[in-house]
Design an enzyme around this catalytic site. Structure first.
Site, PDB file in Angstrom:
ATOM      1  N   HIS A  27      -6.873  -6.010  -0.584  1.00  0.00           N
ATOM      2  CA  HIS A  27      -5.995  -5.187  -0.374  1.00  0.00           C
ATOM      3  C   HIS A  27      -4.713  -5.384   0.434  1.00  0.00           C
ATOM      4  O   HIS A  27      -4.865  -5.443   1.682  1.00  0.00           O
ATOM      5  CB  HIS A  27      -6.605  -3.684   0.168  1.00  0.00           C
ATOM      6  CG  HIS A  27      -5.482  -2.621   0.161  1.00  0.00           C
ATOM      7  ND1 HIS A  27      -4.733  -2.188  -0.821  1.00  0.00           N
ATOM      8  CD2 HIS A  27      -5.027  -1.852   1.251  1.00  0.00           C
ATOM      9  CE1 HIS A  27      -3.839  -1.293  -0.571  1.00  0.00           C
ATOM     10  NE2 HIS A  27      -4.030  -0.994   0.700  1.00  0.00           N
ATOM     11  N   ASP A  58      -8.269  -6.200  -5.297  1.00  0.00           N
ATOM     12  CA  ASP A  58      -8.005  -5.212  -4.259  1.00  0.00           C
ATOM     13  C   ASP A  58      -8.989  -4.108  -4.499  1.00  0.00           C
ATOM     14  O   ASP A  58      -9.373  -3.566  -5.653  1.00  0.00           O
ATOM     15  CB  ASP A  58      -6.659  -4.530  -4.695  1.00  0.00           C
ATOM     16  CG  ASP A  58      -6.208  -3.488  -3.733  1.00  0.00           C
ATOM     17  OD1 ASP A  58      -7.054  -2.596  -3.156  1.00  0.00           O
ATOM     18  OD2 ASP A  58      -4.802  -3.415  -3.461  1.00  0.00           O
ATOM     19  N   SER A  79       0.661  -1.284   0.024  1.00  0.00           N
ATOM     20  CA  SER A  79      -0.013  -0.031  -0.024  1.00  0.00           C
ATOM     21  C   SER A  79       0.741   1.113  -0.059  1.00  0.00           C
ATOM     22  O   SER A  79       1.758   1.590  -0.968  1.00  0.00           O
ATOM     23  CB  SER A  79      -0.953  -0.068   1.254  1.00  0.00           C
ATOM     24  OG  SER A  79      -2.104   0.752   0.949  1.00  0.00           O
TER      25      SER A  79
END
Ligand SMILES: [Ca+2]
Length: 515
Positions: free
Chosen positions: A444, A405, A193
């Site tokens: 994610h 995601d 991320s």
């Protein structure tokens, strides 16, 4: 290679401590050498504490990540160094460096952040420490997981964008050297991320920092990512009629699976390559009044926006890719309402418009993306695909991204991978330096219906240290703590294909193939 040496460390009080090499080359730091690090002098750096933490005794001093608290009891004894670095007068970069008291593997693994950072990533540090690494993390120069710090603090924004990680890296290596009497043999970055964006920043701006870099689900380029998020929110929340309640997600997901699941040859609830499926939410249009199994005309229009890229309406250029088919059950991550995802909203409020009261309903995709780029893409975006300096040092970059995601469209990683391969001069020996692993059914940085648990470090380490290029990484999925499926992740653009015999829940029955 086994090395053997004795290093003398002289403490301020005149006492002498020893760091000695044990059989096998593992370093054991003698008692007392940790506390001595508090006297270490490094540029722009104040060492707040250096203390030995007994096995299982660590407790985070701040709230940290919500998942923390569990897991620390299994950590071995380590030397905990906390420091603050101030490369500018407005900087206050907190870092921690953890050094195994025994059994150091001779390597350094730094770990990344999420969102706006603002905390030390203790849980990820703990995992690296348990694996034998010296490890480090930074809060990136501010406290608190929101973007308010950036308002009228351009130097703090630079710290968040890339400088804090670099400063941490340089100082952490010096601390490792001072503690063990030896610099790390290899240095690794492991982030997802924001940690993935930090990973690409390091490869681009500071190519000498790391030998191997893991870039998971990179939040990049940040200005475009956040523009896409606000744009989607406008479509979804512009009025009551367009909003799609979570109660309708399962119906959309079922329709997607019906259209896309079998295209990869296996009806298994997973879409191996979402790019091969065309799905129009219009197939769910209500024909006999609204109901949980259909979408109204306004909701169809909102779903179509969510499932397509954000494009400049004049030039047709893609600003950011759209969510892929298969993400529907997780749309609430960005689209639960009533307004845009906070990280994206704060990007425009505190960085682009410098107005905490900026109204996202006034957002104009083309105009405001251009403004965001003008103001901060040069700082926040890891947009240079030319990683030649990194490859010339022998650096290896391992990217990964979940195909489902729900908060960072996964084709952003595919796009960067493709551009980097095109733009970067390969090392002189022709060695492979870049790999991308797309993860079917993963959300994610984890979660989701697909095999979502894997160890990228176990692939990166041998790649850097022995030249073994990762082609296939086995991932597992668990339910209630029990593994119920394994599958190989394949080096993009390859995908896993069933051999036709044996369990479809066993990675051994799959091969990696070019589709
Ligand atoms: Ca399938």
């Amino acid at each position: 290679m086994t090395r053997s040496f004795v290093t003398l460390l002289t403490a301020g009080c005149g006492a002498v401590f020893l760091a000695v090499a044990a059989p096998g080359g593992q370093l054991i730091a003698a008692s007392g050498s940790c506390e001595r690090l508090s006297a270490l002098k490094l540029p722009d750096t104040t060492i707040a504490t250096a203390e030995t933490v007994a096995a299982g005794a660590f407790k985070p001093s701040t709230a940290g990540e919500p998942s923390e608290g569990r897991g620390f009891r299994s950590m071995p004894a380590f030397c905990r160094v906390a420091a603050a670095i101030a490369p500018t007068s407005d900087s206050d970069i907190k870092v921690e460096v953890w050094l195994p008291a025994a059994g150091w593997n001779g390597k350094f693994q730094a770990v990344g952040n999420g969102g706006w950072a603002g905390t030390i990533s203790y849980a990820a540090m703990g995992r690296a420490l348990e694996a034998g690494y010296a490890t480090a993390s930074t809060d990136t120069g501010h406290t608190g997981a929101n973007g308010a710090f950036a308002l009228d603090h351009p130097e703090k924004l630079v710290d968040y964008a890339h400088r804090a990680v670099h400063e941490m890296t340089v100082k952490a290596k010096a601390i490792v050297d001072a503690f063990y009497g030896s610099a790390p043999k290899q240095s690794y970055w492991n982030g997802c991320s924001t940690g993935g964006r930090q990973a690409l920043m390091e490869a681009q701006r500071y190519p000498a920092d790391y030998d191997g870099i893991i870039a998971g689900a990179a939040a990049n380029p940040k200005t475009h990512l956040d523009a896409w998020r606000v744009w989607m929110s406008q479509a979804m929340f512009k009025d009551h009629a367009s909003f799609i309640p979570a109660s309708k997600y399962p119906a959309i997901h079922r329709a997607v699976l019906k259209a896309c699941d079998a295209l990869d040859g296996l009806t298994d609830g997973l879409i191996d390559d979402p790019t091969r499926c065309r799905f129009d939410p219009g197939v769910l249009a209500c024909t006999d009044g609204d109901g949980p199994g259909c979408l109204t005309a306004a909701q169809v229009a909102a779903a179509q926006v969510v499932m397509k890229p954000a494009k400049d309406r004049r030039t047709g250029a893609e600003i950011f890719p759209g969510l892929e088919v298969g993400t529907e059950l997780m749309w609430g991550r960005l689209l639960a309402g009533p307004g845009p995802y906070a990280i994206a909203l704060e990007q425009f409020r505190f960085v682009t418009f410098r107005n905490p009261n900026w109204d996202w309903r006034t957002f104009d995709l083309e105009r405001d993306t251009a403004l965001a780029d003008k103001i901060s893409q040069g700082t926040l975006g890891a947009i240079d695909p030319n990683l030649t300096a990194f490859t010339r040092r022998g650096g290896k970059l391992l990217m990964y991204h979940g195909w489902t995601d729900p908060s960072i469209a996964p084709r952003a990683s595919v796009n960067f991978y493709t551009r980097a391969l095109e733009t970067t001069k390969a090392p002189a020996d022709g060695a492979v330096w870049l790999r991308l692993f797309m993860v079917p059914g993963m959300g994610h940085c984890g979660g989701g219906d697909g095999p979502n648990t894997f160890d990228m470090m176990s692939a990166l380490g041998p790649w850097v240290e022995t030249g073994k290029v990762p082609e296939r990484i086995v991932a597992s999925h668990s339910t209630a703590g029990k593994v119920d499926r394994t599958r190989p992740l394949c080096a993009y653009p390859q995908v896993a294909r069933y051999t036709g015999t044996g369990s479809i829940d066993d990675a051994g029955n799959f091969v990696c193939r070019t589709p």
